[in-house]
Scaffold this motif. Sequence first.
Motif, PDB file in Angstrom:
ATOM      1  N   GLU A  81       0.844  -1.202   0.000  1.00  0.00           N
ATOM      2  CA  GLU A  81       0.000   0.000   0.000  1.00  0.00           C
ATOM      3  C   GLU A  81       0.877   1.249   0.000  1.00  0.00           C
ATOM      4  OE1 GLU A  81      -3.309   2.106   2.958  1.00  0.00           O
ATOM      5  OE2 GLU A  81      -2.662   0.027   3.291  1.00  0.00           O
ATOM      6  N   PRO A  82       0.603   2.243  -0.855  1.00  0.00           N
ATOM      7  CA  PRO A  82       1.435   3.451  -0.882  1.00  0.00           C
ATOM      8  C   PRO A  82       1.088   4.432   0.229  1.00  0.00           C
ATOM      9  CG  PRO A  82      -0.292   3.603  -2.536  1.00  0.00           C
ATOM     10  CD  PRO A  82      -0.417   2.232  -1.927  1.00  0.00           C
ATOM     11  N   CYS A  83       2.115   5.061   0.769  1.00  0.00           N
ATOM     12  CA  CYS A  83       1.940   6.210   1.653  1.00  0.00           C
ATOM     13  C   CYS A  83       2.192   7.490   0.863  1.00  0.00           C
ATOM     14  CB  CYS A  83       2.891   6.131   2.837  1.00  0.00           C
ATOM     15  SG  CYS A  83       2.723   4.621   3.824  1.00  0.00           S
ATOM     16  N   ASP A  84       3.247   7.461   0.047  1.00  0.00           N
ATOM     17  CA  ASP A  84       3.508   8.472  -0.978  1.00  0.00           C
ATOM     18  C   ASP A  84       4.351   7.799  -2.049  1.00  0.00           C
ATOM     19  OD1 ASP A  84       6.366   8.765  -0.336  1.00  0.00           O
ATOM     20  OD2 ASP A  84       5.718   9.889   1.425  1.00  0.00           O
ATOM     21  N   SER A  85       4.806   8.537  -3.038  1.00  0.00           N
ATOM     22  CA  SER A  85       5.482   7.912  -4.180  1.00  0.00           C
ATOM     23  C   SER A  85       6.741   7.145  -3.792  1.00  0.00           C
ATOM     24  CB  SER A  85       5.833   8.972  -5.234  1.00  0.00           C
ATOM     25  OG  SER A  85       6.737   9.929  -4.685  1.00  0.00           O
ATOM     26  N   HIS A  86       7.433   7.593  -2.748  1.00  0.00           N
ATOM     27  CA  HIS A  86       8.681   6.950  -2.334  1.00  0.00           C
ATOM     28  C   HIS A  86       8.514   6.071  -1.100  1.00  0.00           C
ATOM     29  CE1 HIS A  86      10.305   9.922  -5.090  1.00  0.00           C
ATOM     30  NE2 HIS A  86      11.523   9.430  -4.947  1.00  0.00           N
ATOM     31  N   ARG A  99       6.128  -3.371   7.465  1.00  0.00           N
ATOM     32  CA  ARG A  99       7.141  -2.326   7.567  1.00  0.00           C
ATOM     33  C   ARG A  99       6.761  -1.138   6.682  1.00  0.00           C
ATOM     34  NH1 ARG A  99       8.378  -6.606  10.721  1.00  0.00           N
ATOM     35  NH2 ARG A  99      10.539  -6.608  11.434  1.00  0.00           N
ATOM     36  N   VAL A 100       7.103   0.056   7.136  1.00  0.00           N
ATOM     37  CA  VAL A 100       7.001   1.238   6.287  1.00  0.00           C
ATOM     38  C   VAL A 100       8.387   1.459   5.695  1.00  0.00           C
ATOM     39  CG1 VAL A 100       6.512   3.707   6.166  1.00  0.00           C
ATOM     40  CG2 VAL A 100       5.151   2.238   7.678  1.00  0.00           C
ATOM     41  N   LEU A 101       8.474   1.361   4.365  1.00  0.00           N
ATOM     42  CA  LEU A 101       9.756   1.451   3.670  1.00  0.00           C
ATOM     43  C   LEU A 101       9.817   2.720   2.826  1.00  0.00           C
ATOM     44  CD1 LEU A 101      10.090  -2.230   2.356  1.00  0.00           C
ATOM     45  CD2 LEU A 101      10.801  -1.298   4.579  1.00  0.00           C
ATOM     46  N   ARG A 102      10.974   3.378   2.836  1.00  0.00           N
ATOM     47  CA  ARG A 102      11.174   4.541   1.983  1.00  0.00           C
ATOM     48  C   ARG A 102      12.350   4.285   1.054  1.00  0.00           C
ATOM     49  NH1 ARG A 102       9.286   9.369   1.134  1.00  0.00           N
ATOM     50  NH2 ARG A 102      10.634  11.010   0.283  1.00  0.00           N
ATOM     51  N   ALA A 103      12.160   4.577  -0.230  1.00  0.00           N
ATOM     52  CA  ALA A 103      13.185   4.316  -1.247  1.00  0.00           C
ATOM     53  C   ALA A 103      13.710   5.621  -1.813  1.00  0.00           C
ATOM     54  CB  ALA A 103      12.609   3.451  -2.365  1.00  0.00           C
ATOM     55  N   THR A 104      14.897   5.568  -2.366  1.00  0.00           N
ATOM     56  CA  THR A 104      15.504   6.755  -2.985  1.00  0.00           C
ATOM     57  C   THR A 104      14.972   6.985  -4.390  1.00  0.00           C
ATOM     58  OG1 THR A 104      17.371   5.354  -3.664  1.00  0.00           O
ATOM     59  CG2 THR A 104      17.617   6.603  -1.605  1.00  0.00           C
ATOM     60  N   GLN A 105      14.165   6.062  -4.905  1.00  0.00           N
ATOM     61  CA  GLN A 105      13.499   6.225  -6.195  1.00  0.00           C
ATOM     62  C   GLN A 105      12.003   5.948  -6.001  1.00  0.00           C
ATOM     63  OE1 GLN A 105      15.277   3.872  -9.352  1.00  0.00           O
ATOM     64  NE2 GLN A 105      17.350   4.259  -8.626  1.00  0.00           N
ATOM     65  N   PRO A 106      11.142   6.441  -6.897  1.00  0.00           N
ATOM     66  CA  PRO A 106       9.719   6.118  -6.792  1.00  0.00           C
ATOM     67  C   PRO A 106       9.502   4.609  -6.800  1.00  0.00           C
ATOM     68  CG  PRO A 106      10.050   7.907  -8.341  1.00  0.00           C
ATOM     69  CD  PRO A 106      11.421   7.399  -7.991  1.00  0.00           C
ATOM     70  N   ILE A 107       8.751   4.121  -5.844  1.00  0.00           N
ATOM     71  CA  ILE A 107       8.605   2.674  -5.686  1.00  0.00           C
ATOM     72  C   ILE A 107       7.852   2.058  -6.852  1.00  0.00           C
ATOM     73  CG2 ILE A 107       7.474   0.909  -4.262  1.00  0.00           C
ATOM     74  CD1 ILE A 107       8.456   2.460  -1.817  1.00  0.00           C
ATOM     75  N   LYS A 108       6.897   2.774  -7.431  1.00  0.00           N
ATOM     76  CA  LYS A 108       6.198   2.239  -8.602  1.00  0.00           C
ATOM     77  C   LYS A 108       7.182   1.957  -9.733  1.00  0.00           C
ATOM     78  CE  LYS A 108       2.375   2.992 -11.798  1.00  0.00           C
ATOM     79  NZ  LYS A 108       3.184   2.596 -12.970  1.00  0.00           N
ATOM     80  N   GLU A 109       8.151   2.839  -9.929  1.00  0.00           N
ATOM     81  CA  GLU A 109       9.160   2.624 -10.970  1.00  0.00           C
ATOM     82  C   GLU A 109      10.014   1.399 -10.641  1.00  0.00           C
ATOM     83  OE1 GLU A 109      11.426   6.180 -11.521  1.00  0.00           O
ATOM     84  OE2 GLU A 109       9.663   7.401 -12.046  1.00  0.00           O
ATOM     85  N   HIS A 121      11.751  -4.201 -11.421  1.00  0.00           N
ATOM     86  CA  HIS A 121      12.226  -5.360 -10.659  1.00  0.00           C
ATOM     87  C   HIS A 121      11.113  -6.273 -10.145  1.00  0.00           C
ATOM     88  CE1 HIS A 121      16.249  -3.534 -10.528  1.00  0.00           C
ATOM     89  NE2 HIS A 121      15.669  -2.397 -10.168  1.00  0.00           N
ATOM     90  N   GLY A 122       9.859  -5.827 -10.240  1.00  0.00           N
ATOM     91  CA  GLY A 122       8.781  -6.551  -9.590  1.00  0.00           C
ATOM     92  C   GLY A 122       8.295  -7.776 -10.343  1.00  0.00           C
ATOM     93  N   GLU A 123       7.750  -8.709  -9.590  1.00  0.00           N
ATOM     94  CA  GLU A 123       7.088  -9.864 -10.192  1.00  0.00           C
ATOM     95  C   GLU A 123       5.711 -10.001  -9.569  1.00  0.00           C
ATOM     96  OE1 GLU A 123       8.379 -13.776  -7.673  1.00  0.00           O
ATOM     97  OE2 GLU A 123       9.842 -13.109  -9.166  1.00  0.00           O
ATOM     98  N   MET A 124       4.849 -10.744 -10.228  1.00  0.00           N
ATOM     99  CA  MET A 124       3.491 -10.903  -9.730  1.00  0.00           C
ATOM    100  C   MET A 124       3.509 -11.677  -8.410  1.00  0.00           C
ATOM    101  SD  MET A 124       1.585  -9.279 -11.798  1.00  0.00           S
ATOM    102  CE  MET A 124      -0.122  -9.815 -11.839  1.00  0.00           C
ATOM    103  N   PRO A 125       2.726 -11.235  -7.431  1.00  0.00           N
ATOM    104  CA  PRO A 125       2.741 -11.884  -6.109  1.00  0.00           C
ATOM    105  C   PRO A 125       1.833 -13.104  -6.050  1.00  0.00           C
ATOM    106  CG  PRO A 125       1.307  -9.973  -6.054  1.00  0.00           C
ATOM    107  CD  PRO A 125       1.911 -10.014  -7.431  1.00  0.00           C
ATOM    108  N   ILE A 126       2.196 -14.125  -6.822  1.00  0.00           N
ATOM    109  CA  ILE A 126       1.388 -15.346  -6.792  1.00  0.00           C
ATOM    110  C   ILE A 126       1.465 -15.962  -5.390  1.00  0.00           C
ATOM    111  CG2 ILE A 126       1.619 -15.794  -9.265  1.00  0.00           C
ATOM    112  CD1 ILE A 126       3.780 -17.842  -8.593  1.00  0.00           C
ATOM    113  N   PRO A 127       0.434 -16.685  -4.962  1.00  0.00           N
ATOM    114  CA  PRO A 127       0.383 -17.191  -3.582  1.00  0.00           C
ATOM    115  C   PRO A 127       1.524 -18.150  -3.250  1.00  0.00           C
ATOM    116  CG  PRO A 127      -1.776 -17.287  -4.624  1.00  0.00           C
ATOM    117  CD  PRO A 127      -0.797 -16.967  -5.708  1.00  0.00           C
ATOM    118  N   PRO A 128       1.929 -18.167  -1.980  1.00  0.00           N
ATOM    119  CA  PRO A 128       3.053 -19.023  -1.551  1.00  0.00           C
ATOM    120  C   PRO A 128       2.831 -20.502  -1.800  1.00  0.00           C
ATOM    121  CG  PRO A 128       2.497 -17.408   0.142  1.00  0.00           C
ATOM    122  CD  PRO A 128       1.419 -17.327  -0.887  1.00  0.00           C
TER     123      PRO A 128
END
Length: 338
Positions: free
Chosen positions: A85-90, A126-136, A141-148
């Motif tokens: 869930e986003p809090c803001d872009s980063h 966790r609330v994570l903050r990145a140095t780049q926009p997380i959507k980018e 780098h993202g993959e589909m979150p298929i179930p475990p």
Amino acid sequence: MLKTSDFDYILPSTLIATRPLEDRASARMMVLPRRNKEQIHATFADLPRFLRKGDRLVFNDTRVIPGRVFAHRSTGASVEILFTEPCDSHTWKALVRPGRKMRVGDEVLLGNAQITVQEILPDGLRVLRATQPIKELMDVHGEMPIPPYMERHADEKDKQTYQTVYAKNAGAVAAPTAGLHFTTELLQELTDAGVDSTYITLHVGVGTFRPVSEENPLDHPMHSEYFHISPEAVEEIEETRRAGGRIIAVGTTVVRALEAASQGGSLESGERSTNLMIMPGYTYQIVDGLITNFHLPRSTLLMLVSAFYSREALLSAYEEAIRHSYRFYSYGDGMLLI
């Protein structure tokens, strides 16, 4: 008083679907009429013959985000992150594994980006903050979150198959799997048969992966999910009800949204979050029919469907599905309760 163990069943691991069928509509569909409880074996391609002109299907048009990434520490140790869930872009909330080793201030690297743990929430996210926009970062780098339980990494095919053909509004961390059985051809066939369609949005949250561990289901901390129902959707649904048509939810996510939005006595439009838990004893306000997949044992989704049908009859149908080698869970077969 019903217990969580009352919603248990034993499933052979060979019946867990880890890949989808090539033709979505060829998946098997068990039809369960509520009145006589007789089980009918069909396929999703047969759906038009079980519906009537004037019925309305309600779909969840959420779109699954490629939210699972694999970052690494400076030591080289891998860290799995599922952005939820986003809090803001980063800054996003995320599920992190191994979580216990990721404390406030810890950093990991993802490509050229640095990601820092800013906060640990009471539910373990966790609330994570990145140095780049997380959507980018997810796009690269993202993959589909298929179930475990599929016990594999997602691949390029999952970016298409773990998404409904009508997915529109990005924000889910799991697919509304009942909708995976629909093709554009089947949707057109239903329209030609006089079956109407309405679209709402509920972003499936990370709580969908969490089993009920408490023996009293009412002690389970139900997860909250965002949903949006437009005024046009409300009018379409109410028009169908006035005309005597049936409202058929495509998936448990649609059930949660429609029933949560009707707790005031009538269906209301708007956007908000719901942690509504539905289990036997609940009286449905809006939904007359339900299309759904086969759900995990001891899950809130199995409880929700039991409230619509009956626990005993539903578990009997699950036993029948196992005897007939139906495919279970997200990429598996499904059922129509009407």
